[in-house]
Scaffold this active site. Structure first.
Site, PDB file in Angstrom:
ATOM      1  N   ASP A 113      30.930 -37.458  14.122  1.00 23.87           N
ATOM      2  CA  ASP A 113      29.845 -36.483  14.014  1.00 23.87           C
ATOM      3  C   ASP A 113      29.409 -36.111  15.431  1.00 23.87           C
ATOM      4  O   ASP A 113      28.714 -36.885  16.093  1.00 23.87           O
ATOM      5  CB  ASP A 113      28.663 -37.069  13.249  1.00 23.87           C
ATOM      6  CG  ASP A 113      28.941 -37.277  11.764  1.00 23.87           C
ATOM      7  OD1 ASP A 113      30.116 -37.483  11.401  1.00 23.87           O
ATOM      8  OD2 ASP A 113      27.981 -37.270  10.973  1.00 23.87           O
ATOM      9  N   LYS A 165      26.915 -29.822   9.863  1.00 27.55           N
ATOM     10  CA  LYS A 165      25.828 -30.751   9.556  1.00 27.55           C
ATOM     11  C   LYS A 165      24.537 -30.222  10.165  1.00 27.55           C
ATOM     12  O   LYS A 165      24.540 -29.659  11.265  1.00 27.55           O
ATOM     13  CB  LYS A 165      26.184 -32.132  10.119  1.00 27.55           C
ATOM     14  CG  LYS A 165      25.118 -33.197  10.001  1.00 27.55           C
ATOM     15  CD  LYS A 165      25.623 -34.517  10.597  1.00 27.55           C
ATOM     16  CE  LYS A 165      24.519 -35.558  10.681  1.00 27.55           C
ATOM     17  NZ  LYS A 165      24.998 -36.841  11.261  1.00 27.55           N
ATOM     18  N   LYS A 173      26.951 -31.135   5.396  1.00 24.16           N
ATOM     19  CA  LYS A 173      26.199 -32.388   5.421  1.00 24.16           C
ATOM     20  C   LYS A 173      24.746 -32.134   5.815  1.00 24.16           C
ATOM     21  O   LYS A 173      24.447 -31.929   6.981  1.00 24.16           O
ATOM     22  CB  LYS A 173      26.844 -33.380   6.398  1.00 24.16           C
ATOM     23  CG  LYS A 173      26.109 -34.723   6.495  1.00 24.16           C
ATOM     24  CD  LYS A 173      26.842 -35.687   7.419  1.00 24.16           C
ATOM     25  CE  LYS A 173      26.049 -36.952   7.669  1.00 24.16           C
ATOM     26  NZ  LYS A 173      26.768 -37.918   8.545  1.00 24.16           N
TER      27      LYS A 173
END
Length: 272
Positions: free
Chosen positions: A113, A177, A213
């Site tokens: 991430d 995300k 996400k």
């Protein structure tokens, strides 16, 4: 934003929690511990919590130094091990981010991430901001899934969030995300609707699955249900699986287990 999307967002804000949403949330959760004082013992406990009597989470997300430990503890369980890169500030040093990601992948990280240099992006230096993502993508290769954090609460402009979502997908993001959980603000339904709409637009052009996400501020099944509702409406029922949809959270697990009749009393790890 068109009226249909505004109506979807309004509807998402009133979706009630139920067992189906709880089960879907559990299966798509990145159970997270990103505290500066995390220890081996805390990560071992995180890995224990990832396997519940009613199912497992999709992944654990932790700092890179704990990746080998988590891989050992979760071997054979199906739970992925994710880590964070260029985190949490989204700095502009591509060489440093690439070196960090390279070490993480070598250590066994299955998902990375990475934080977009969002301040640079907001200032108009979009090419260099996106270049960092491209370079980290090259290090991840086919070994690790790349999830790009936009830090949407800081960008604020829905138009810019839309552009950034499109840019990082073109740069190689597998997931987009919302947040790090390290600054005020987190996931928001209107932001999610915009990001999911970009995925719907871009997916037919890509030769890989794209995912979403939401992260930051998600504490209850009712919170999570609104995002699953949006995904079902925008992407189609059945799209939001652990392969395409994740929740970044820690304390959310407690409410999921309560909804499913498996209450847990462990101390919350934080809000990431």
């Amino acid at each position: 934003m068109n009226t249909a999307l505004k109506n979807l967002i309004a509807g998402a804000g009133h979706v009630p929690a139920d067992r189906d949403y709880a089960r879907r949330t559990l299966a798509s959760m990145d159970l997270t511990s990103l505290g500066e004082n995390d220890t081996d013992e805390m990560i071992i406990d995180l890995c224990r919590r990832a396997i519940t009597p009613v199912g497992r989470v999709a992944a654990v997300c932790l700092y890179g130094r704990f990746v080998p430990l988590a891989r050992r503890r979760l071997a054979g369980t199906g739970v992925k091990v994710a880590t964070v890169c260029n985190f949490p500030h989204g700095g502009g040093d591509a060489r440093k981010a690439v070196s960090e990601a390279k070490a993480q992948v070598a250590g066994g990280a299955e998902e990375v991430d990475v934080v977009l240099p969002y301040k640079r992006y907001m200032a108009g230096d979009t090419d260099r901001a996106v270049s960092l993502i491209e370079q980290v993508r090259s290090v991840c290769g086919e070994t690790a899934r790349l999830k790009v954090i936009l830090e949407t609460s800081q960008i604020r402009s829905l138009r810019m969030i839309e552009a950034a979502s499109r840019d990082v997908i073109l740069a190689g993001a597998d997931f987009i995300k919302t947040s790090t959980g390290k600054v005020p603000g987190g996931a928001q339904l209107d932001v999610a609707a915009v990001m999911l709409s970009v995925i719907a637009e871009m997916q037919p052009k890509m030769n890989r699955p794209l995912g979403f996400k939401p992260s930051g501020g998600l504490k209850t099944v009712a919170d999570a249900a609104g995002y699953l509702y949006l995904a079902d409406q925008i992407m189609g029922r059945g799209w939001a699986t652990p392969e395409t949809f994740r929740f970044g959270a820690s304390s959310l697990l407690d409410d999921v287990l309560r909804e499913l009749g498996e209450a847990e009393t462990d101390t919350e790890l934080g809000d990431y």
